[in-house]
Write an enzyme that holds these catalytic residues in place. Structure first.
Site, mmCIF file in Angstrom:
data_model
loop_
_atom_site.group_PDB
_atom_site.id
_atom_site.type_symbol
_atom_site.label_atom_id
_atom_site.label_comp_id
_atom_site.label_asym_id
_atom_site.label_seq_id
_atom_site.Cartn_x
_atom_site.Cartn_y
_atom_site.Cartn_z
ATOM 1 N N ASN A 176 -8.083 -6.248 14.082
ATOM 2 C CA ASN A 176 -8.368 -5.089 13.239
ATOM 3 C C ASN A 176 -9.874 -4.900 13.246
ATOM 4 O O ASN A 176 -10.624 -5.841 12.976
ATOM 5 C CB ASN A 176 -7.903 -5.318 11.796
ATOM 6 C CG ASN A 176 -6.382 -5.381 11.684
ATOM 7 O OD1 ASN A 176 -5.672 -5.110 12.649
ATOM 8 N ND2 ASN A 176 -5.899 -5.732 10.506
ATOM 9 N N GLU B 121 -5.488 1.961 -1.408
ATOM 10 C CA GLU B 121 -6.518 1.242 -0.650
ATOM 11 C C GLU B 121 -7.089 0.097 -1.502
ATOM 12 O O GLU B 121 -8.244 0.074 -1.866
ATOM 13 C CB GLU B 121 -7.574 2.239 -0.162
ATOM 14 C CG GLU B 121 -8.766 1.660 0.592
ATOM 15 C CD GLU B 121 -8.445 0.704 1.737
ATOM 16 O OE1 GLU B 121 -7.400 0.857 2.402
ATOM 17 O OE2 GLU B 121 -9.245 -0.223 1.937
ATOM 18 N N TRP B 122 -6.242 -0.834 -1.852
ATOM 19 C CA TRP B 122 -6.629 -2.078 -2.536
ATOM 20 C C TRP B 122 -7.558 -1.816 -3.729
ATOM 21 O O TRP B 122 -7.237 -0.969 -4.558
ATOM 22 C CB TRP B 122 -7.206 -3.068 -1.502
ATOM 23 C CG TRP B 122 -6.276 -3.236 -0.318
ATOM 24 C CD1 TRP B 122 -6.500 -2.823 0.964
ATOM 25 C CD2 TRP B 122 -4.950 -3.825 -0.305
ATOM 26 N NE1 TRP B 122 -5.416 -3.135 1.765
ATOM 27 C CE2 TRP B 122 -4.461 -3.747 1.019
ATOM 28 C CE3 TRP B 122 -4.146 -4.423 -1.278
ATOM 29 C CZ2 TRP B 122 -3.208 -4.223 1.392
ATOM 30 C CZ3 TRP B 122 -2.886 -4.908 -0.904
ATOM 31 C CH2 TRP B 122 -2.448 -4.807 0.410
ATOM 32 N N GLN C 231 0.795 -1.224 0.000
ATOM 33 C CA GLN C 231 0.000 0.000 0.000
ATOM 34 C C GLN C 231 0.830 1.278 0.000
ATOM 35 O O GLN C 231 0.336 2.324 -0.387
ATOM 36 C CB GLN C 231 -0.956 -0.009 1.205
ATOM 37 C CG GLN C 231 -1.994 -1.109 1.099
ATOM 38 C CD GLN C 231 -2.951 -1.129 2.274
ATOM 39 O OE1 GLN C 231 -2.666 -1.746 3.296
ATOM 40 N NE2 GLN C 231 -4.068 -0.447 2.158
ATOM 41 N N TYR D 207 -13.199 -2.225 12.228
ATOM 42 C CA TYR D 207 -13.612 -1.026 11.505
ATOM 43 C C TYR D 207 -15.064 -0.602 11.685
ATOM 44 O O TYR D 207 -15.355 0.582 11.697
ATOM 45 C CB TYR D 207 -13.308 -1.175 10.008
ATOM 46 C CG TYR D 207 -11.827 -1.003 9.716
ATOM 47 C CD1 TYR D 207 -11.276 0.255 9.547
ATOM 48 C CD2 TYR D 207 -10.973 -2.099 9.684
ATOM 49 C CE1 TYR D 207 -9.915 0.427 9.321
ATOM 50 C CE2 TYR D 207 -9.608 -1.939 9.451
ATOM 51 C CZ TYR D 207 -9.091 -0.669 9.271
ATOM 52 O OH TYR D 207 -7.738 -0.498 9.063
ATOM 53 N N HIS E 274 0.998 -9.345 4.566
ATOM 54 C CA HIS E 274 -0.153 -8.450 4.403
ATOM 55 C C HIS E 274 -0.623 -8.574 2.943
ATOM 56 O O HIS E 274 -0.591 -7.616 2.180
ATOM 57 C CB HIS E 274 0.222 -7.014 4.776
ATOM 58 C CG HIS E 274 -0.947 -6.164 5.193
ATOM 59 N ND1 HIS E 274 -1.054 -5.563 6.437
ATOM 60 C CD2 HIS E 274 -2.054 -5.795 4.529
ATOM 61 C CE1 HIS E 274 -2.176 -4.864 6.508
ATOM 62 N NE2 HIS E 274 -2.806 -4.979 5.354
ATOM 63 N N ASN F 274 -1.855 -11.030 8.323
ATOM 64 C CA ASN F 274 -2.853 -9.992 8.517
ATOM 65 C C ASN F 274 -4.182 -10.409 7.886
ATOM 66 O O ASN F 274 -4.260 -10.643 6.682
ATOM 67 C CB ASN F 274 -2.394 -8.690 7.840
ATOM 68 C CG ASN F 274 -3.436 -7.572 7.982
ATOM 69 O OD1 ASN F 274 -3.648 -7.062 9.081
ATOM 70 N ND2 ASN F 274 -4.090 -7.215 6.884
ATOM 71 N N GLU F 275 -5.205 -10.514 8.703
ATOM 72 C CA GLU F 275 -6.585 -10.684 8.227
ATOM 73 C C GLU F 275 -6.773 -11.861 7.281
ATOM 74 O O GLU F 275 -7.079 -11.692 6.090
ATOM 75 C CB GLU F 275 -7.086 -9.400 7.560
ATOM 76 C CG GLU F 275 -7.058 -8.187 8.465
ATOM 77 C CD GLU F 275 -7.776 -6.972 7.886
ATOM 78 O OE1 GLU F 275 -8.092 -6.994 6.689
ATOM 79 O OE2 GLU F 275 -8.007 -6.013 8.625
ATOM 80 N N PHE G 112 -7.301 7.020 4.154
ATOM 81 C CA PHE G 112 -7.341 6.611 5.565
ATOM 82 C C PHE G 112 -6.272 7.313 6.403
ATOM 83 O O PHE G 112 -6.144 7.036 7.593
ATOM 84 C CB PHE G 112 -7.094 5.098 5.677
ATOM 85 C CG PHE G 112 -8.317 4.227 5.488
ATOM 86 C CD1 PHE G 112 -9.093 3.859 6.585
ATOM 87 C CD2 PHE G 112 -8.686 3.779 4.233
ATOM 88 C CE1 PHE G 112 -10.205 3.043 6.425
ATOM 89 C CE2 PHE G 112 -9.799 2.959 4.067
ATOM 90 C CZ PHE G 112 -10.565 2.596 5.159
ATOM 91 N N GLU H 254 -5.318 -2.380 13.980
ATOM 92 C CA GLU H 254 -5.845 -1.406 13.008
ATOM 93 C C GLU H 254 -7.210 -0.937 13.471
ATOM 94 O O GLU H 254 -8.050 -1.731 13.873
ATOM 95 C CB GLU H 254 -6.046 -2.014 11.610
ATOM 96 C CG GLU H 254 -4.803 -2.255 10.826
ATOM 97 C CD GLU H 254 -5.096 -2.850 9.440
ATOM 98 O OE1 GLU H 254 -6.179 -2.595 8.872
ATOM 99 O OE2 GLU H 254 -4.230 -3.586 8.958
ATOM 100 N N ARG I 46 3.728 -0.221 13.033
ATOM 101 C CA ARG I 46 3.427 -1.531 12.452
ATOM 102 C C ARG I 46 3.517 -1.430 10.932
ATOM 103 O O ARG I 46 2.783 -0.663 10.321
ATOM 104 C CB ARG I 46 2.019 -1.959 12.861
ATOM 105 C CG ARG I 46 1.563 -3.215 12.170
ATOM 106 C CD ARG I 46 0.188 -3.727 12.622
ATOM 107 N NE ARG I 46 -0.089 -4.913 11.828
ATOM 108 C CZ ARG I 46 -1.168 -5.085 11.072
ATOM 109 N NH1 ARG I 46 -2.125 -4.187 11.041
ATOM 110 N NH2 ARG I 46 -1.301 -6.175 10.362
HETATM 111 C C1 GAL Z 1 -7.755 -3.609 6.457
HETATM 112 C C2 GAL Z 1 -6.415 -3.849 5.843
HETATM 113 C C3 GAL Z 1 -5.633 -2.610 5.551
HETATM 114 C C4 GAL Z 1 -6.470 -1.419 5.139
HETATM 115 C C5 GAL Z 1 -7.761 -1.301 5.928
HETATM 116 C C6 GAL Z 1 -8.741 -0.282 5.408
HETATM 117 O O1 GAL Z 1 -8.615 -4.652 6.141
HETATM 118 O O2 GAL Z 1 -5.626 -4.681 6.659
HETATM 119 O O3 GAL Z 1 -4.653 -2.950 4.625
HETATM 120 O O4 GAL Z 1 -6.626 -1.338 3.795
HETATM 121 O O5 GAL Z 1 -8.418 -2.514 5.992
HETATM 122 O O6 GAL Z 1 -9.580 -0.826 4.439
#
Ligand code: GAL
Length: 461
Positions: free
Chosen positions: A298, A425-426, A21, A300, A123, A168-169, A434, A371, A78
């Site tokens: 993580n 962001e992927w 990223q 959100y 990741h 990660n995830e 972010f 996160e 991190r």
């Molecule tokens: C997580 C991910 C991060 C970042 C974040 C916001 O799922 O680990 O790389 O992109 O979401 O979407």
């Protein structure tokens, strides 16, 4: 009492990023392609046709970035290692000294400012060679590949790195990469996610085993895994909706945390998935159970969960991963909740409930939020400032709930804001921001946002 004072004095405060990223330097000095390089160059995969070739050019600006981080006053950073930067084709036969040198630069810069490096090994950026020649996460051989890679990292960086996160995830890798196909490697299947997940767990466990047997004593660090989970609140008080919310959490987080803390996949998953869910053999259980020194989370957002009705619900990519046939859950959000640019609802109390659920189910482990954060696109004003008040409000309200969770007995030990700076962001490309620091993707100039200054003030209180 100030917000900061509600946290223990040894609480770890940090920010987080990941290699693909932010780094760029995609083919500089021996780095091989990862599945995200390949995926992002396929037409139609990423919003706006963006890719991570240059990203934030962190590869050439490490020192500047870590100086900005130090300015915020954080204790920890991190970041993740790009596997194909230190091994071009993913195997030790292509060890790339320039890649090792780069991460030593990152660690040097952290050391200069007394910032503790927290290193994520994976990741999402699998070396493309392993995808093309060995079927990536679908082939159990990937676990040995990952173990070899982890060993190289412990060997080269373990003298100065005390905190390791293996994967990660795994949920995102499995569901978005192999179920929905919206993330690399872009497969769509209702069985591959479970197989990939199984191998992710095993790969994690093998790496931990190596660390514990050969490095932990001498290097004195800790190793764990980071999983993601959003909170699921029962839509009504009915038993069916309460069970649906519980089932949703088991399919989301229990999928990975139950094997590690309880020794097996949740019963609800065995019932719902049937023989598409691999069986954890006794031999593998020995490796997997107890394989995390801390609980990485993580987090959100939050959604309501209800028992699925007869009407087919719209598949929710980020909600239940489209595998609703297995879960039988309807997800929804409250129209009164505000949302971020990702359309993720801002529900601070959901974070507290999530932490309490983990504490109850897994015997109060040490938890690190690795996160938490939000996307908002705040423009630079005429005086060159970015007043991202909604991000400040987000962090303040989520941290309030973290403090409450601690007061209620949750063993929360640290918090990492996602993310240090705006980045790739992927599938959303550079469209979703972010960062605590703004990045102008034309000039690559970094500008601290109000939220970065808020963090600094909060940490100095
Ligand atoms: C997580 C991910 C991060 C970042 C974040 C916001 O799922 O680990 O790389 O992109 O979401 O979407």
């Amino acid at each position: 009492m100030s917000l900061k004072q509600r946290f223990p004095s040894d609480f770890v405060w940090g920010t987080a990023t990941s290699a693909y990223q932010i780094e760029g330097g995609a083919s500089e000095r021996g780095r091989g392609p990862s599945i995200w390089d390949t995926f992002s160059h396929e037409p139609g995969r990423i919003h706006n046709g963006d890719n991570g070739d240059i990203a934030c050019d962190h590869y050439n600006r490490v020192e500047e970035d870590i100086a900005l981080m130090a300015e915020m006053g954080v204790d920890a950073y991190r970041f993740s290692i790009s596997w194909s930067r230190i091994m071009t084709d993913g195997t030790p036969s292509t060890l790339n000294q320039a890649g090792i040198d780069f991460y030593n630069r990152v660690i040097d810069a952290c050391a200069e400012y007394n910032i503790e490096p927290w290193v994520t090994l994976y990741h999402w950026d699998l070396p493309d060679h392993l995808e093309r020649t060995e079927q990536g996460w679908l082939n159990r051989q990937v676990c040995d590949r990952f173990a070899d890679y982890a060993r190289v990292c412990f060997e080269h960086f373990g003298g100065r790195v005390r905190r390791w996160i293996t994967i990660n995830e795994a949920w995102v890798v499995s569901i978005l990469g192999y179920g929905q196909g919206v993330f690399a490697p872009g497969h769509t299947s209702n069985s591959e996610p479970y197989l990939a997940a199984h191998h992710l767990l095993l790969a994690h466990a093998q790496a931990v085993d190596i660390y514990r047997k050969h490095y932990q004593k001498e290097q004195g660090g800790q190793i764990g895994i980071t999983n993601n989970c959003d909170w699921r609140e029962p839509l009504t008080d009915s038993d069916l909706d309460k069970q649906a919310a519980q089932r949703a959490l088991e399919f989301f987080l229990g999928w990975f945390a139950d094997p590690i803390y309880l020794g097996d996949y949740p019963e609800t998953m065995k019932a719902g998935v049937g023989d598409r869910l691999p069986v954890i053999s006794d031999e593998d259980r020995v490796l997997i159970q107890g394989s995390s020194d801390f609980f990485g989370l993580n987090h959100y957002t939050t959604m309501y969960a209800a028992e699925a009705g007869d009407e087919p619900v719209e598949q929710q990519v980020y909600g239940n991963g489209g595998l609703n046939e297995d879960q039988k859950i309807d997800l929804s959000v409250d129209p009164t909740w505000s949302v971020t640019d990702m359309q993720w609802a801002v529900v601070p109390w959901g974070c507290r409930k999530m932490l309490q659920w983990i504490a109850n189910r897994y015997s109060n482990p040490e938890i690190y939020i690795t996160e938490n954060g939000c996307a908002y696109d705040d423009p630079i004003d005429t005086s060159g400032q970015i007043n991202d008040q909604s991000r400040v409000d987000f962090y303040e309200s989520y941290l309030e709930e973290c403090a409450k969770a601690i007061e209620l007995g949750v063993n929360l030990k640290g918090y990492f804001a996602w993310s240090f700076m705006d980045n790739f962001e992927w599938a959303s490309g550079y469209d979703k921001r972010f960062g605590l620091h703004h990045v102008d993707f034309k000039t690559l100039k970094r500008t601290p946002k109000s939220s970065a200054r808020w963090f600094k003030r909060m940490l100095n209180e």
